[in-house]
Design an enzyme around this catalytic site. Structure first.
Site, PDB file in Angstrom:
ATOM      1  N   ASP A  71       0.837  -1.197   0.000  1.00  0.00           N
ATOM      2  CA  ASP A  71       0.000   0.000   0.000  1.00  0.00           C
ATOM      3  C   ASP A  71       0.875   1.250   0.000  1.00  0.00           C
ATOM      4  O   ASP A  71       2.035   1.226   0.435  1.00  0.00           O
ATOM      5  CB  ASP A  71      -0.969   0.011   1.185  1.00  0.00           C
ATOM      6  N   GLU A 135      -0.013  -0.707   5.838  1.00  0.00           N
ATOM      7  CA  GLU A 135       1.086  -0.186   6.644  1.00  0.00           C
ATOM      8  C   GLU A 135       1.041   1.321   6.718  1.00  0.00           C
ATOM      9  O   GLU A 135       1.365   1.916   7.745  1.00  0.00           O
ATOM     10  CB  GLU A 135       2.426  -0.646   6.056  1.00  0.00           C
TER      11      GLU A 135
END
Length: 381
Positions: A71, A135
């Site tokens: 991400d 994250e």
């Protein structure tokens, strides 16, 4: 010679996946197919809409783990970029795009290294790869969900390497053996609203709140520890929301962020702030409430055989002996440290989260070489 996995091509392919937290964007699906084709047992450990992947090669120990995320943070205005932020374009010896530095290059490098290693020299042990899509967000349903899935399914790692970018300006110069803790305290001071011409009929919460903030900011928390620099406290906002110049407000809010070393815990710092708030509230005749959000506790993986193995691999491939650091913000290593010893090593992160994020193409190739050497030396030992 057997065909090898190109980490540059894989990085570019991952950059083209639009994975702004927590969108999967096809990244984990692509990686899962690659790893499955290489003989890894691949599972999804998604939770609450967050995509997570677990892939294991081998059945026995020791188990070497790699952790990363696909991400990315938002791009901002795409027209401000030199190249398409999701184009994965290579120009001037650099690969451009959101996530190229943080940290799709790291994921590509350790996936490529692992796939090629098990194909050429299957280890006496296991490689376990964990990749999350959460994250850059809260992290709540990312690596913690993966670790919970592993626990429930009898999986674990003996050691783990997180592929976050760790080098400030030069490849190989730094690896992380720990991280500072991080916490945010929200302070709300309560008084009594009134007219500024008649302050005796009101109870202004602002002088007390300012006094408390000064006490907190003036405190020397510590002077550093063996592996950490001094802890820091920053006032990040003071909010009253009062549009009138002739009204004493009834309430005021402030927020402070503390980055702390292993001389403290989130709880010990919370207790200290509450004690200070009680003192000031009593002196000022107001109410002060404090709320806390602890993003992670400080930790350190003490230098030893695993830390030395990683450092030697970096030095062998780059000619640079990495500094053992605990600097920077938080990472998912803060979750893994409760599971097994963990260190971090990755590329130069100078452009991460910036417009025109990019990495040097040769550094991606070099990083795969470092990870390949780490795998080889780990199982040779």
């Amino acid at each position: 010679m057997p065909e090898t996995t190109d980490p540059v091509d894989l990085t570019a392919a991952l950059v083209r996946c639009q994975t702004v937290t927590p969108a999967e964007g096809g990244a984990l699906h692509m990686l899962g197919e690659m790893l499955a084709a290489a003989g890894f047992r691949v599972h999804r450990a998604d939770r609450n809409g967050t995509p997570n992947l677990v892939a294991r090669w081998g059945n026995e120990g020791p188990v070497l783990g790699f952790n990363g995320h696909t991400d990315v943070v938002p791009t901002g205005d795409p027209s401000a970029w030199r190249h398409d932020p999701f184009g994965g374009q290579i120009s001037q010896g650099r690969l451009w795009g959101r996530g190229s530095a943080d940290m799709k290059s790291g994921v590509a490098a350790f996936v490529a290294a692992a796939i090629d290693f098990v194909a050429a020299t299957p280890p006496n042990g296991s490689i376990l790869i964990t990749i999350t899509g959460d994250e850059e967000g809260t992290g709540t349903d990312g690596t913690p969900a993966i670790l919970e899935w592993m626990r429930d399914n009898g999986d674990r790692m003996d050691h783990c390497l997180v592929g976050e970018p760790t080098c400030p300006t030069r490849m190989g110069e730094m690896m992380k053996i720990g991280r500072r803790g991080s916490m945010t305290a929200t302070l709300v001071a309560y008084g009594k609203q009134g007219h500024t011409a008649y302050p005796d009929r009101a109870q202004n919460p602002l002088p007390g709140l300012v006094r408390l903030l000064d006490r907190l900011a003036s405190k020397t928390l510590d002077r550093g520890t063996d592996h950490f620099g001094p802890s820091t406290l920053a006032i990040t906002t003071i909010d009253v929301g009062n549009p009138a110049s002739n009204v004493i407000p009834a309430e005021a809010r402030a927020r402070v962020n503390i980055r702390f070393n292993d001389a403290h815990t989130g709880q010990s710092l919370s207790d200290w702030i509450e004690e200070e708030a009680d003192i000031v509230a009593k002196e000022a005749g107001i109410g002060i409430a404090a709320g806390f959000e602890i993003s992670g506790e400080s930790f350190v993986t003490e230098p030893g055989p695993f830390v030395e193995l990683v450092a030697k691999a970096v030095e062998a491939e780059t000619g640079v002996r990495p500094e053992l650091s605990t600097s920077g913000g938080t990472s998912d290593a803060r979750f893994i440290k409760d599971h097994c010893p963990v260190v971090e090593f990755g590329l130069v992160g100078a452009t991460m989260h910036q417009t025109d994020e990019h990495v040097e193409v040769e550094h991606i190739v070099q990083l795969k070489g470092i990870y390949s050497r780490i795998i080889r030396d780990y199982f040779a030992g």
